[in-house]
Scaffold this motif. Structure first.
Motif, short mmCIF file in Angstrom:
data_model
loop_
_atom_site.label_atom_id
_atom_site.label_comp_id
_atom_site.label_asym_id
_atom_site.label_seq_id
_atom_site.Cartn_x
_atom_site.Cartn_y
_atom_site.Cartn_z
N SER A 48 0.85 -1.19 0.00
CA SER A 48 0.00 0.00 0.00
C SER A 48 0.88 1.24 0.00
N GLY A 49 0.27 2.38 -0.27
CA GLY A 49 1.01 3.63 -0.28
C GLY A 49 0.23 4.73 0.40
N ASP A 50 0.94 5.68 0.96
CA ASP A 50 0.34 6.84 1.61
C ASP A 50 0.90 8.08 0.93
N ASN A 51 0.06 8.73 0.12
CA ASN A 51 0.55 9.89 -0.63
C ASN A 51 0.93 11.06 0.28
N ALA A 52 0.19 11.23 1.37
CA ALA A 52 0.48 12.33 2.29
C ALA A 52 1.85 12.15 2.94
N GLN A 53 2.19 10.89 3.25
CA GLN A 53 3.48 10.59 3.86
C GLN A 53 4.56 10.29 2.82
N ASN A 54 4.14 10.22 1.56
CA ASN A 54 5.08 9.89 0.48
C ASN A 54 5.83 8.59 0.77
N THR A 55 5.08 7.61 1.26
CA THR A 55 5.69 6.37 1.74
C THR A 55 4.94 5.16 1.21
N LEU A 56 5.70 4.15 0.85
CA LEU A 56 5.18 2.85 0.42
C LEU A 56 5.34 1.87 1.57
N TYR A 57 4.38 0.98 1.75
CA TYR A 57 4.42 0.01 2.84
C TYR A 57 4.28 -1.41 2.31
N LEU A 58 4.80 -2.34 3.10
CA LEU A 58 4.57 -3.76 2.86
C LEU A 58 4.23 -4.38 4.20
N GLN A 59 2.97 -4.73 4.38
CA GLN A 59 2.54 -5.40 5.60
C GLN A 59 2.69 -6.89 5.39
N MET A 60 3.41 -7.55 6.30
CA MET A 60 3.70 -8.96 6.16
C MET A 60 3.12 -9.71 7.36
N ASN A 61 2.21 -10.62 7.08
CA ASN A 61 1.58 -11.43 8.12
C ASN A 61 1.99 -12.89 7.97
N ALA A 62 1.81 -13.64 9.03
CA ALA A 62 2.10 -15.07 9.03
C ALA A 62 3.48 -15.35 8.43
N LEU A 63 4.47 -14.64 8.93
CA LEU A 63 5.81 -14.76 8.38
C LEU A 63 6.40 -16.15 8.57
N LYS A 64 7.19 -16.57 7.59
CA LYS A 64 7.83 -17.88 7.60
C LYS A 64 9.35 -17.71 7.53
N PRO A 65 10.10 -18.68 7.99
CA PRO A 65 11.57 -18.58 7.91
C PRO A 65 12.04 -18.32 6.48
N GLU A 66 11.36 -18.85 5.49
CA GLU A 66 11.76 -18.64 4.09
C GLU A 66 11.50 -17.21 3.59
N ASP A 67 10.86 -16.38 4.42
CA ASP A 67 10.70 -14.96 4.08
C ASP A 67 11.93 -14.16 4.46
#
Length: 125
Positions: free
Chosen positions: A71-90
């Motif tokens: 996702s992105g926030d234009n006001a913050q000029n920032t891109l995000y990556l939310q990562m759930n259920a993380l695995k060791p291979e991540d």
């Protein structure tokens, strides 16, 4: 123009983490496409996710689909990556990229125009 990632760290498998990518010297929508890639030791950059601002459509690697959200926030000029259920291979260095890619090249790291240095994400079992 500069991309700076943050938010990486060491977490347990099954938990969540959000990494950020701050853009300076330009705005998110100067580029048609922004993406996240990851690189494990000794491996090539692997496509993780991308977003195209015109229409807001998102794209994911099969390995993260359903677990990660870009996702992105234009006001913050920032891109995000939310990562759930993380695995060791991540486990990898996660980098963001910005470009004016045509659709067929959004999964190709080299076809972007600007890249960040990356942030380390380590997932332990």
């Amino acid at each position: 123009v500069q991309l700076v990632e943050s938010g990486g760290g060491s977490v347990q498998a099954g938990t969540s983490l959000t990494v950020s990518c701050a853009l300076s010297g330009s705005t998110l929508r100067t580029y048609t496409t922004m993406g996240w890639f990851r690189q494990a030791p000794g491996k090539e950059h692997e496509f993780v996710a991308a977003i195209r601002w015109n229409g807001g459509r998102t794209y994911y690697a099969d390995s993260v689909k359903g677990r990660f959200t870009i996702s992105g926030d234009n006001a913050q000029n920032t891109l995000y990556l939310q990562m759930n259920a993380l695995k060791p291979e991540d486990t990898a260095v996660y980098s963001c990229a910005a470009g004016n890619n045509i659709l067929s090249t959004i999964r190709s790291y080299r076809n972007y125009r600007v890249w960040g240095q990356g942030t380390q994400v380590t997932v332990s079992s």
